[in-house]
Write an enzyme that holds these catalytic residues in place. Structure first.
Site, PDB file in Angstrom:
ATOM      1  CE1 TYR A  53     -59.261  20.730  55.718  1.00  0.00           C
ATOM      2  CE2 TYR A  53     -61.356  21.469  56.635  1.00  0.00           C
ATOM      3  CZ  TYR A  53     -60.387  20.499  56.505  1.00  0.00           C
ATOM      4  OH  TYR A  53     -60.522  19.292  57.141  1.00  0.00           O
ATOM      5  CD  GLN A  86     -70.186  15.009  65.430  1.00  0.00           C
ATOM      6  OE1 GLN A  86     -69.411  14.128  65.034  1.00  0.00           O
ATOM      7  NE2 GLN A  86     -71.502  14.828  65.467  1.00  0.00           N
ATOM      8  CG  ASN A  87     -72.198  20.761  61.749  1.00  0.00           C
ATOM      9  OD1 ASN A  87     -71.816  19.615  61.478  1.00  0.00           O
ATOM     10  ND2 ASN A  87     -73.477  21.072  61.853  1.00  0.00           N
ATOM     11  CB  VAL A  88     -65.915  23.338  60.637  1.00  0.00           C
ATOM     12  CG1 VAL A  88     -65.256  22.179  61.387  1.00  0.00           C
ATOM     13  CG2 VAL A  88     -66.227  22.933  59.200  1.00  0.00           C
ATOM     14  CG  ASP A  89     -71.971  25.253  59.756  1.00  0.00           C
ATOM     15  OD1 ASP A  89     -72.344  24.154  59.291  1.00  0.00           O
ATOM     16  OD2 ASP A  89     -72.481  25.771  60.773  1.00  0.00           O
ATOM     17  CG  HIS A 104     -64.985  17.626  64.822  1.00  0.00           C
ATOM     18  ND1 HIS A 104     -65.899  16.789  64.223  1.00  0.00           N
ATOM     19  CD2 HIS A 104     -64.596  16.994  65.942  1.00  0.00           C
ATOM     20  CE1 HIS A 104     -65.999  15.677  64.938  1.00  0.00           C
ATOM     21  NE2 HIS A 104     -65.237  15.785  66.008  1.00  0.00           N
ATOM     22  N   GLY A 172     -78.884  15.527  63.245  1.00  0.00           N
ATOM     23  CA  GLY A 172     -78.105  15.490  62.005  1.00  0.00           C
ATOM     24  C   GLY A 172     -76.704  14.946  62.128  1.00  0.00           C
ATOM     25  CB  THR A 173     -74.425  13.606  64.224  1.00  0.00           C
ATOM     26  OG1 THR A 173     -73.199  12.847  64.250  1.00  0.00           O
ATOM     27  CG2 THR A 173     -75.205  13.351  65.496  1.00  0.00           C
ATOM     28  CB  SER A 174     -73.747   9.243  60.690  1.00  0.00           C
ATOM     29  OG  SER A 174     -72.375   9.627  60.821  1.00  0.00           O
TER      30      SER A 174
HETATM   31  N1  APR Z   1     -81.681  17.131  58.668  1.00  0.00           N
HETATM   32  C1  APR Z   1     -81.212  16.345  59.679  1.00  0.00           C
HETATM   33  N2  APR Z   1     -80.326  15.331  59.491  1.00  0.00           N
HETATM   34  C2  APR Z   1     -79.920  15.108  58.218  1.00  0.00           C
HETATM   35  C3  APR Z   1     -80.376  15.873  57.117  1.00  0.00           C
HETATM   36  C4  APR Z   1     -81.291  16.933  57.387  1.00  0.00           C
HETATM   37  N3  APR Z   1     -81.776  17.701  56.407  1.00  0.00           N
HETATM   38  N4  APR Z   1     -79.776  15.383  55.981  1.00  0.00           N
HETATM   39  C5  APR Z   1     -78.976  14.368  56.383  1.00  0.00           C
HETATM   40  N5  APR Z   1     -79.071  14.182  57.712  1.00  0.00           N
HETATM   41  C6  APR Z   1     -78.380  13.221  58.567  1.00  0.00           C
HETATM   42  C7  APR Z   1     -77.946  11.949  57.879  1.00  0.00           C
HETATM   43  O1  APR Z   1     -79.010  11.007  57.865  1.00  0.00           O
HETATM   44  C8  APR Z   1     -76.794  11.494  58.773  1.00  0.00           C
HETATM   45  O2  APR Z   1     -77.279  10.736  59.865  1.00  0.00           O
HETATM   46  O3  APR Z   1     -77.176  13.823  58.993  1.00  0.00           O
HETATM   47  C9  APR Z   1     -76.215  12.808  59.290  1.00  0.00           C
HETATM   48  C10 APR Z   1     -74.905  13.192  58.636  1.00  0.00           C
HETATM   49  O4  APR Z   1     -73.933  12.248  59.021  1.00  0.00           O
HETATM   50  P1  APR Z   1     -72.417  12.506  58.570  1.00  0.00           P
HETATM   51  O5  APR Z   1     -72.385  12.908  57.129  1.00  0.00           O
HETATM   52  O6  APR Z   1     -71.637  11.309  59.018  1.00  0.00           O
HETATM   53  O7  APR Z   1     -71.973  13.781  59.399  1.00  0.00           O
HETATM   54  P2  APR Z   1     -71.469  13.838  60.902  1.00  0.00           P
HETATM   55  O8  APR Z   1     -72.158  12.846  61.746  1.00  0.00           O
HETATM   56  O9  APR Z   1     -71.564  15.276  61.302  1.00  0.00           O
HETATM   57  O10 APR Z   1     -69.909  13.437  60.761  1.00  0.00           O
HETATM   58  C11 APR Z   1     -69.139  13.526  61.928  1.00  0.00           C
HETATM   59  O11 APR Z   1     -67.165  13.092  60.592  1.00  0.00           O
HETATM   60  O12 APR Z   1     -65.809  13.416  58.782  1.00  0.00           O
HETATM   61  C12 APR Z   1     -66.040  13.791  60.076  1.00  0.00           C
HETATM   62  O13 APR Z   1     -65.279  15.781  61.013  1.00  0.00           O
HETATM   63  C13 APR Z   1     -66.288  15.255  60.223  1.00  0.00           C
HETATM   64  O14 APR Z   1     -67.604  16.331  61.939  1.00  0.00           O
HETATM   65  C14 APR Z   1     -67.626  15.318  60.945  1.00  0.00           C
HETATM   66  C15 APR Z   1     -67.744  13.946  61.571  1.00  0.00           C
END
Ligand code: APR
Length: 232
Positions: A53, A86-89, A104, A172-174
């Protein structure tokens, strides 16, 4: 004013230079998530967790909001906007968003490992946090992050906010981590749901309007659609 709820994940901050977790060059390529982002990992090797961190905090001080963060903040001109991230920034706050919930935790905050209400905010000039750094009551300081294996205290307020939404924007989340990934399901049936991501998530409910774009372009596309009331 219509209520817009914006749910964001790591992809929101990718264009600000902060790595995502599960993309090909993501954080979980170089770290074992259970070593550095779980309560078990903290108990097993707290110094490794502190360092993980500390490194991410140093990157945060160098990062700046991208156009997507600013476009989300500008939605407040026409809508009541709540950001649930979900972002910590703190890039949403730095871009001007006023109502932000961090599911988170927050990278710039540290807290007592025994008294969770004893929270302290760090700035770019503060030293790294090490084992032996104690809170005012003499207990070890830890990142103010919600780790795997810990409860998500802001989930109930987040569910209430989503349940009152007219429009939901997901950026931007999976959608692979629960309970955050379940939030869209609490949107009322009348609410329109949009999702911005350059990669289409594997399972996307029929009702979700997918915008294939990065955050810096996709949020502007969303904004134009909802401002011109183009409801697809
Ligand atoms: N703009 C928009 N989306 C994007 C970009 C971008 N420039 N680049 C990547 N992505 C997408 C990817 O395609 C993916 O779907 O952002 C998503 C990132 O997914 P993850 O890396 O799984 O991140 P996230 O969904 O925030 O993870 C959730 O997992 O490990 C834990 O606590 C952590 O909060 C986090 C949680």
């Amino acid at each position: 004013m219509k209520r817009v709820v914006v749910l964001t994940g790591a992809g929101m901050s990718a264009e600000s230079g902060l790595k995502t977790f599960r993309d090909s060059d993501g954080l979980w390529e170089n770290y074992d998530v259970m070593e550095v982002a779980s309560i078990e990992g903290w108990h097993r090797n707290p110094s490794l967790v502190q360092q993980f961190y500390n490194d991410r905090r140093r990157q945060l001080w160098e990062a700046k909001p991208n156009q997507g963060h600013f476009d989300i903040a500008s939605l407040e001109e026409n809508f009541h906007v709540d950001v649930i991230t979900q972002n910590v920034d703190d890039l949403h706050e730095r871009a001007g968003s006023h109502h932000v919930i961090h599911l988170h935790g927050e990278l710039k905050k540290i807290r007592s490992s025994r008294f969770p209400h004893l929270v302290y905010e760090l700035g770019p000039n503060d030293p790294d946090v090490q084992m032996g750094d104690l809170c005012e009551k003499g207990t070890q300081l830890r990142p103010d992050i919600v780790w795997f294996g810990e409860a998500v205290p802001m989930m109930d307020p987040a569910i209430k906010i989503v349940s009152e939404a007219d429009i939901v924007l997901i950026v931007g989340t999976s959608l692979s981590v629960y309970p955050a990934a379940s939030l869209m399901n609490f949107a009322p049936s009348h609410a329109k749901i949009y999702l911005v991501d350059p990669k289409r998530p594997s399972s996307l409910p029929e009702r979700v309007d997918y915008i294939c774009a990065k955050a810096s372009e996709g949020v502007a596309i969303f904004r134009d659609r909802v401002k011109n009331n183009i409801v697809r």
